[in-house]
Scaffold this active site. Structure first.
Site: not given
Length: 257
Positions: A146, A169
Protein backbone atom coordinates in the site's frame (compact mmCIF):
# COMPACT_ATOMS: atom_id res chain seq x y z
CA UNK A 1 -1.39 -5.95 -24.80
CA UNK A 2 -3.15 -9.28 -25.12
CA UNK A 3 -2.37 -12.87 -24.15
CA UNK A 4 0.28 -11.77 -21.65
CA UNK A 5 -0.23 -14.95 -19.65
CA UNK A 6 -0.88 -17.61 -22.27
CA UNK A 7 0.18 -21.07 -21.07
CA UNK A 8 0.58 -19.82 -17.49
CA UNK A 9 -1.30 -20.91 -14.40
CA UNK A 10 -1.81 -18.18 -11.81
CA UNK A 11 -3.01 -18.65 -8.24
CA UNK A 12 -5.09 -15.85 -6.71
CA UNK A 13 -5.59 -16.07 -2.95
CA UNK A 14 -8.32 -13.86 -1.61
CA UNK A 15 -10.22 -14.25 -4.89
CA UNK A 16 -13.50 -13.50 -3.14
CA UNK A 17 -12.37 -10.01 -2.08
CA UNK A 18 -12.58 -6.66 -3.82
CA UNK A 19 -9.22 -6.80 -5.57
CA UNK A 20 -9.01 -10.56 -6.03
CA UNK A 21 -12.45 -10.89 -7.59
CA UNK A 22 -11.61 -8.26 -10.21
CA UNK A 23 -8.19 -9.78 -10.85
CA UNK A 24 -9.59 -13.20 -11.78
CA UNK A 25 -11.44 -12.06 -14.95
CA UNK A 26 -8.47 -9.85 -15.91
CA UNK A 27 -6.21 -12.90 -15.77
CA UNK A 28 -8.65 -15.00 -17.79
CA UNK A 29 -8.78 -12.23 -20.38
CA UNK A 30 -5.00 -12.53 -20.70
CA UNK A 31 -5.48 -16.25 -21.43
CA UNK A 32 -4.18 -17.49 -18.07
CA UNK A 33 -5.41 -20.59 -16.31
CA UNK A 34 -6.56 -19.39 -12.89
CA UNK A 35 -6.80 -21.07 -9.51
CA UNK A 36 -9.12 -18.92 -7.40
CA UNK A 37 -8.68 -19.58 -3.70
CA UNK A 38 -10.36 -18.21 -0.60
CA UNK A 39 -11.43 -19.33 2.85
CA UNK A 40 -15.05 -19.85 1.73
CA UNK A 41 -15.92 -21.23 -1.69
CA UNK A 42 -19.57 -20.22 -2.10
CA UNK A 43 -19.18 -16.46 -1.41
CA UNK A 44 -16.19 -16.40 -3.77
CA UNK A 45 -18.15 -18.08 -6.57
CA UNK A 46 -21.11 -15.76 -6.00
CA UNK A 47 -18.98 -12.61 -6.13
CA UNK A 48 -17.23 -13.70 -9.30
CA UNK A 49 -20.53 -14.64 -10.93
CA UNK A 50 -21.90 -11.19 -10.02
CA UNK A 51 -18.97 -9.70 -11.95
CA UNK A 52 -19.91 -11.71 -15.02
CA UNK A 53 -17.33 -14.46 -14.62
CA UNK A 54 -18.40 -17.83 -16.00
CA UNK A 55 -17.65 -19.98 -12.95
CA UNK A 56 -17.82 -23.08 -15.17
CA UNK A 57 -15.04 -21.70 -17.37
CA UNK A 58 -12.61 -24.52 -18.17
CA UNK A 59 -9.57 -22.39 -17.35
CA UNK A 60 -10.89 -21.50 -13.89
CA UNK A 61 -10.75 -23.77 -10.86
CA UNK A 62 -11.62 -23.11 -7.23
CA UNK A 63 -9.85 -24.06 -4.06
CA UNK A 64 -10.65 -23.61 -0.38
CA UNK A 65 -7.65 -22.16 1.43
CA UNK A 66 -7.16 -20.57 4.86
CA UNK A 67 -4.03 -18.48 4.40
CA UNK A 68 -3.68 -18.01 8.17
CA UNK A 69 -3.46 -21.77 8.73
CA UNK A 70 -0.02 -23.29 8.20
CA UNK A 71 -1.31 -26.82 7.60
CA UNK A 72 -3.86 -25.56 5.05
CA UNK A 73 -1.27 -23.62 3.04
CA UNK A 74 1.31 -26.42 3.09
CA UNK A 75 -1.28 -28.99 2.10
CA UNK A 76 -2.48 -26.81 -0.79
CA UNK A 77 0.97 -26.64 -2.38
CA UNK A 78 1.75 -30.30 -1.69
CA UNK A 79 -1.43 -31.36 -3.51
CA UNK A 80 -0.79 -29.35 -6.68
CA UNK A 81 -0.36 -31.67 -9.66
CA UNK A 82 -0.13 -29.00 -12.36
CA UNK A 83 2.58 -26.38 -12.61
CA UNK A 84 1.83 -23.01 -11.01
CA UNK A 85 3.70 -20.16 -12.69
CA UNK A 86 2.73 -17.30 -10.43
CA UNK A 87 0.62 -16.18 -7.51
CA UNK A 88 -1.00 -13.02 -6.16
CA UNK A 89 -1.82 -12.60 -2.49
CA UNK A 90 -4.80 -10.25 -2.25
CA UNK A 91 -5.94 -11.43 1.20
CA UNK A 92 -6.70 -9.03 4.06
CA UNK A 93 -7.17 -11.07 7.25
CA UNK A 94 -7.95 -9.06 10.40
CA UNK A 95 -9.68 -9.39 13.75
CA UNK A 96 -12.95 -7.89 14.99
CA UNK A 97 -11.29 -4.90 16.69
CA UNK A 98 -9.21 -3.92 13.67
CA UNK A 99 -9.53 -0.31 12.53
CA UNK A 100 -9.56 1.53 15.85
CA UNK A 101 -7.80 4.84 16.28
CA UNK A 102 -4.19 4.73 17.50
CA UNK A 103 -4.78 5.39 21.21
CA UNK A 104 -7.60 2.83 21.31
CA UNK A 105 -5.56 -0.09 19.94
CA UNK A 106 -4.63 -2.68 22.57
CA UNK A 107 -1.36 -4.56 22.41
CA UNK A 108 -3.20 -7.86 22.10
CA UNK A 109 -5.24 -6.59 19.16
CA UNK A 110 -2.16 -5.10 17.49
CA UNK A 111 -0.24 -8.37 17.87
CA UNK A 112 -3.16 -10.45 16.64
CA UNK A 113 -3.56 -8.38 13.49
CA UNK A 114 0.16 -8.57 12.73
CA UNK A 115 -0.02 -12.31 13.18
CA UNK A 116 -3.06 -12.65 10.92
CA UNK A 117 -1.98 -10.37 8.07
CA UNK A 118 1.82 -10.17 8.15
CA UNK A 119 2.12 -13.69 9.49
CA UNK A 120 0.01 -15.11 6.68
CA UNK A 121 1.94 -13.05 4.12
CA UNK A 122 5.14 -14.61 5.48
CA UNK A 123 3.63 -18.10 5.42
CA UNK A 124 2.32 -17.80 1.87
CA UNK A 125 5.56 -16.27 0.59
CA UNK A 126 7.59 -18.97 2.32
CA UNK A 127 5.50 -21.77 0.83
CA UNK A 128 5.65 -20.25 -2.66
CA UNK A 129 9.43 -20.37 -2.31
CA UNK A 130 9.30 -23.97 -1.06
CA UNK A 131 7.12 -24.86 -4.05
CA UNK A 132 9.58 -23.19 -6.42
CA UNK A 133 12.54 -25.04 -4.87
CA UNK A 134 10.72 -28.34 -5.31
CA UNK A 135 9.47 -27.80 -8.85
CA UNK A 136 12.39 -25.71 -10.23
CA UNK A 137 10.12 -23.85 -12.65
CA UNK A 138 10.03 -20.04 -12.98
CA UNK A 139 7.65 -18.46 -10.48
CA UNK A 140 6.46 -14.87 -10.03
CA UNK A 141 4.84 -13.85 -6.74
CA UNK A 142 3.05 -10.53 -6.29
CA UNK A 143 2.22 -9.35 -2.78
CA UNK A 144 -0.09 -6.39 -2.27
CA UNK A 145 1.30 -3.58 -0.14
CA UNK A 146 0.00 0.00 0.00
CA UNK A 147 1.06 3.61 -0.29
CA UNK A 148 0.84 3.60 3.50
CA UNK A 149 3.59 1.03 3.49
CA UNK A 150 5.72 3.69 1.77
CA UNK A 151 4.72 7.07 3.24
CA UNK A 152 3.09 8.26 6.45
CA UNK A 153 -0.70 8.60 6.46
CA UNK A 154 -2.24 11.97 5.65
CA UNK A 155 -4.55 12.04 8.62
CA UNK A 156 -6.18 15.31 7.62
CA UNK A 157 -8.17 13.52 4.90
CA UNK A 158 -10.11 11.65 7.59
CA UNK A 159 -11.45 14.82 9.20
CA UNK A 160 -15.23 14.75 9.72
CA UNK A 161 -15.33 10.97 9.33
CA UNK A 162 -14.95 8.07 11.75
CA UNK A 163 -12.24 6.62 9.49
CA UNK A 164 -8.50 6.37 10.03
CA UNK A 165 -5.46 4.51 8.76
CA UNK A 166 -5.04 1.67 11.25
CA UNK A 167 -1.56 1.58 12.77
CA UNK A 168 -1.48 -2.18 12.18
CA UNK A 169 -2.06 -1.61 8.47
CA UNK A 170 0.91 0.72 8.13
CA UNK A 171 3.17 -1.63 10.08
CA UNK A 172 2.10 -4.66 8.06
CA UNK A 173 2.25 -3.12 4.61
CA UNK A 174 5.70 -1.61 5.17
CA UNK A 175 6.98 -4.92 6.51
CA UNK A 176 5.71 -6.78 3.44
CA UNK A 177 7.93 -4.63 1.23
CA UNK A 178 11.06 -5.68 3.10
CA UNK A 179 9.88 -9.27 3.40
CA UNK A 180 9.87 -9.38 -0.40
CA UNK A 181 13.47 -8.20 -0.56
CA UNK A 182 14.55 -10.64 2.15
CA UNK A 183 13.00 -13.63 0.40
CA UNK A 184 14.28 -12.65 -3.05
CA UNK A 185 17.78 -12.36 -1.60
CA UNK A 186 17.49 -15.60 0.37
CA UNK A 187 16.23 -17.72 -2.54
CA UNK A 188 18.87 -16.10 -4.75
CA UNK A 189 17.55 -17.43 -8.05
CA UNK A 190 16.42 -15.18 -10.90
CA UNK A 191 13.73 -17.70 -11.79
CA UNK A 192 11.92 -16.91 -8.51
CA UNK A 193 10.67 -13.34 -8.60
CA UNK A 194 8.81 -11.53 -5.86
CA UNK A 195 7.43 -8.00 -6.14
CA UNK A 196 4.69 -5.80 -4.74
CA UNK A 197 2.04 -3.48 -6.05
CA UNK A 198 1.12 -0.60 -3.72
CA UNK A 199 -2.24 0.91 -4.63
CA UNK A 200 -3.52 4.20 -3.36
CA UNK A 201 -7.00 4.23 -1.92
CA UNK A 202 -9.42 1.98 -3.79
CA UNK A 203 -12.99 3.18 -4.18
CA UNK A 204 -15.43 1.15 -2.11
CA UNK A 205 -18.30 3.59 -1.48
CA UNK A 206 -16.50 5.60 1.21
CA UNK A 207 -18.14 8.80 2.59
CA UNK A 208 -18.25 11.67 0.10
CA UNK A 209 -16.39 14.06 2.42
CA UNK A 210 -13.50 11.60 2.54
CA UNK A 211 -13.54 10.97 -1.21
CA UNK A 212 -13.23 14.69 -1.91
CA UNK A 213 -10.47 15.20 0.67
CA UNK A 214 -8.57 12.26 -0.80
CA UNK A 215 -9.03 13.52 -4.35
CA UNK A 216 -7.52 16.86 -3.37
CA UNK A 217 -4.28 15.03 -2.55
CA UNK A 218 -4.02 13.44 -6.01
CA UNK A 219 -3.62 14.98 -9.45
CA UNK A 220 -7.32 14.56 -10.14
CA UNK A 221 -8.09 10.86 -10.22
CA UNK A 222 -9.01 10.56 -6.56
CA UNK A 223 -9.78 7.13 -5.18
CA UNK A 224 -8.85 4.43 -7.67
CA UNK A 225 -11.28 2.24 -9.48
CA UNK A 226 -10.08 -1.26 -8.61
CA UNK A 227 -9.60 -1.98 -12.33
CA UNK A 228 -6.84 0.65 -12.45
CA UNK A 229 -4.66 -1.43 -10.11
CA UNK A 230 -4.66 -4.58 -12.23
CA UNK A 231 -2.25 -3.66 -15.06
CA UNK A 232 0.89 -3.57 -12.88
CA UNK A 233 -0.04 -6.95 -11.38
CA UNK A 234 -0.46 -8.51 -14.83
CA UNK A 235 2.87 -6.99 -15.88
CA UNK A 236 4.71 -8.45 -12.88
CA UNK A 237 3.23 -11.89 -13.52
CA UNK A 238 4.19 -11.85 -17.18
CA UNK A 239 7.45 -12.41 -19.01
CA UNK A 240 7.50 -8.68 -19.77
CA UNK A 241 9.03 -8.29 -16.28
CA UNK A 242 11.45 -11.21 -16.38
CA UNK A 243 14.28 -9.41 -14.57
CA UNK A 244 12.16 -7.36 -12.17
CA UNK A 245 12.38 -8.61 -8.58
CA UNK A 246 12.26 -7.13 -5.10
CA UNK A 247 10.48 -4.06 -6.45
CA UNK A 248 7.36 -2.11 -5.51
CA UNK A 249 5.11 -0.51 -8.12
CA UNK A 250 3.09 2.41 -6.71
CA UNK A 251 -0.28 3.18 -8.32
CA UNK A 252 -1.74 6.29 -6.68
CA UNK A 253 -2.01 9.25 -9.11
CA UNK A 254 0.64 11.12 -7.17
CA UNK A 255 -0.90 10.78 -3.69
CA UNK A 256 2.43 9.68 -2.17
CA UNK A 257 4.56 12.36 -3.85
Amino acid sequence: MENLLSNKTILVVGAGGLLGSHLVPALLKQNATVIAADISLDPMRERLAALGVNTLEGKLTFSELDITNEASVKRFFEEQDDQIDGAVNTTYPRNKTYGKHFFDVSLDSFNENLSLHLGSAFLFTQQCAVYFKREQNPFSLVNISSIYGVVAPKFEIYKNTNMTTPVEYAAIKSAILHLNKYVASYVNDSRFRINSVSPGGIFDHQPEVFLQAYKNKTYGAGMLDVEKTLGPILFLLSEQSTNVTGQNLIVDDGFSI
